[in-house]
Design an enzyme around this catalytic site. Structure first.
Site, PDB file in Angstrom:
ATOM      1  CB  ALA A 444      -3.150   1.073   6.877  1.00 48.00           C
ATOM      2  CB  CYS A 445      -4.695  -3.239   3.445  1.00 51.31           C
ATOM      3  SG  CYS A 445      -6.499  -3.247   3.371  1.00 51.31           S
ATOM      4  CG  ASP A 446      -3.077  -1.484  -1.763  1.00 54.72           C
ATOM      5  OD1 ASP A 446      -2.397  -0.500  -1.428  1.00 54.72           O
ATOM      6  OD2 ASP A 446      -2.616  -2.433  -2.396  1.00 54.72           O
TER       7      ASP A 446
END
Length: 532
Positions: A444-446
């Site tokens: 997960a990232c932005d």
């Protein structure tokens, strides 16, 4: 496993707040980039100036040119029985006009609404934004980015008024009618109030850009853009600001220079090329591979630690970025749709369409990339050569300047300095917490793209080589975590946010998605579970 952090300074909190706001802005645009690209290819192929513009009747139907009707905004479609050559994109009646006028803004509004209040928020946001669209004379990208979240918030607040108070059996009736009535009221409000206000805002912003261009000051935007990219505000700047403004310019001119201010791959390529020749240690050995990922894959953030390893090179990025912008401004270069990710392949596709200027425009854009890379390379080379002996001595003494730069990168994304040295703790804690079988792993990232996609690919290959089956590795945005993942992997500065979105998952923090020893520990943890 969860990560805890001490309260940050006021500056860190402010940076984190700006980052979250920027992430929200880009979150409305990023999931819909494929739709922008589809629209771009349709205009490239089927309008009268397109590659297939003379292919009757298919192009005539899809592009809506020739003797087709034009759209008289605001109001119904009125046949003008005139040649549409030279008409703005929003005036084409085929696929081109309706897509940019209705489809793209409504997709943005629906995405924004879902981010705030799920499906109900998305539906009401879409209804409300329709009122803004039909009440204005320009494509309402900014309107969708304002009305969409506003309508979803109103829906969320409305639902709280009678939460738990509806008698059994009446839930569907109340929910559907309340959302419908609120959507109607907000669409009327959008038609009479929001539309004129957004037109005013768009005119002001467009006038500001035109003013910068007229005074030849647009290259100075790189003074803000390039450092902001290194601070991981690149998605916010590009998709939250430049994309909606650029799309409005495209409707008038067929292309926009704004799509190339942040997305130009030249500055990053020049920086990595200089490190490939004149860097030391791990920075030098890893730079060629990073160059391929940055230039062809379009993942710009891979060069940020290199810039932070030598902060003076940010000046080189600014100079290179300004050179690229100046080249496009003077020679009229631009893109017909956003280049996302900022790969030279995406840039080529967006610059080569006839409506954008064809081969001539493509050559100008290529020139802007080459000149931006050359200027950045030369300045970076001077900086690296000036400190080469000192850097070699520090490397020989065991200094890990590049590792420190990666840590500084995480700090610039909002991570407090007190936890930057605990790189080994998260994996150990995660292993101890793995009491249930791990079947789903999420990076997960932005934005849910780019770096997290690369990390997922790396771990997926490691799991495959280990002969482990039944484990799914995917990537997504932190905002879309729903708590179903068994294990979530994030960069350190994002772990707290991921934990809040998925509290029952195991959380592993890494400093670099591309190459982390934590991946081997995760593979070993999964293998141990398989053997039990």
């Amino acid at each position: 496993m969860t990560t805890t952090s001490s309260p940050g300074s006021g500056l860190s909190k402010a940076r984190l707040g700006v980052q979250r706001f920027g992430t929200f802005l880009s979150g409305m645009i990023m999931p819909n980039i494929a739709a922008f690209i589809a629209w771009g290819f349709i205009t490239m192929l089927f309008i009268s100036a397109g590659w297939l513009g003379g292919w009757y009747p298919v192009a005539d139907l899809l592009g809506g040119f020739g003797d087709a009707a034009q759209i008289n905004w605001p109001g119904a479609m009125t046949a003008l029985a005139q040649d549409a050559d030279g008409a703005t994109f929003s005036q084409y009646v085929g696929l081109v006009g309706p897509m940019i006028t209705y489809l793209l803004p409504l997709l943005i509004a629906n995405t924004a609404g879902r981010m705030i209040h799920g499906e109900r928020g998305g539906v009401v946001a879409t209804i409300a934004t329709m009122g803004v669209i039909v009440g204005t004379s320009i494509p309402m990208f900014l309107g969708a980015m304002i009305m969409g979240p506003f309508a979803a918030l109103m829906t969320k607040w409305m639902d709280r008024l009678w939460e738990g108070k509806i008698k059994p059996g009446f839930e569907m009736l109340v929910n559907n009618f309340s959302a419908g009535i609120l959507g109607m009221l907000l669409s009327i409000l959008g038609f009479f109030v929001f539309g004129p206000v957004i037109i005013g805002v768009s005119n002001v912003l467009g006038g500001a850009v035109a003013w910068l261009v007229s005074l030849h000051l647009l290259p100075l935007a790189s003074i803000i853009v390039e450092p902001a990219k290194v601070l991981f505000l690149n998605n916010a700047i590009n998709h939250g600001v430049f994309t909606p403004l650029g799309l409005e310019q495209v409707t008038e001119a067929g292309k926009s220079i704004l799509f190339l201010i942040e997305a130009n791959p030249g500055p990053g390529a020049g920086l990595l090329l200089a490190f490939s020749f004149f860097g030391v240690g791990l920075a030098k050995s890893s730079a060629p591979g990073a160059l391929v990922i940055q230039f062809l894959g379009g993942i710009h953030e891979i060069y940020f630690p290199y810039a932070l390893a030598k902060p003076m090179t940010i000046l080189a990025l600014i100079a290179g970025g300004a050179t690229g912008v100046a080249t496009n401004m003077v020679l009229g270069g631009g893109l017909a749709f956003p280049a996302a990710p900022g790969s030279i392949i995406a840039v080529t596709a967006a610059a080569s369409g006839p409506a954008a200027g064809g081969i001539g425009n493509l050559l100008v854009v290529y020139l802007s990339v080459v000149l931006a890379a050359a200027v950045t390379f030369l300045i970076t080379a001077v900086i690296l050569r000036a400190s080469h002996k000192r850097d070699l001595a520090a490397e020989g003494a065991g200094a890990d300047s590049f590792g420190a730069a990666i840590s500084q990168t995480t700090a610039n994304k909002g991570k407090e300095s007190s936890v930057l040295g605990t790189l080994g703790a998260p994996a150990a804690a995660a292993t101890a917490s793995a009491t249930t079988p791990i079947r789903t792993v999420v990076f997960a990232c932005d934005a849910g793209m780019g770096s997290s996609a690369m990390g997922a690919s790396v771990l997926r290959n490691k799991i495959k080589k280990a002969g482990i089956e039944g484990v799914t590795v995917t990537n997504q945005a932190i905002a879309n975590l729903d708590g179903t993942a068994d294990l979530v992997i994030t960069q350190q500065q994002l772990t707290d946010r991921a934990t809040a979105k998925s509290p029952n998952s195991i959380h592993v923090s890494v400093d670099n998605f591309m190459n982390s020893p934590k991946y081997d520990e995760v593979v070993e943890m999964v293998r141990n579970q398989e053997e039990k």
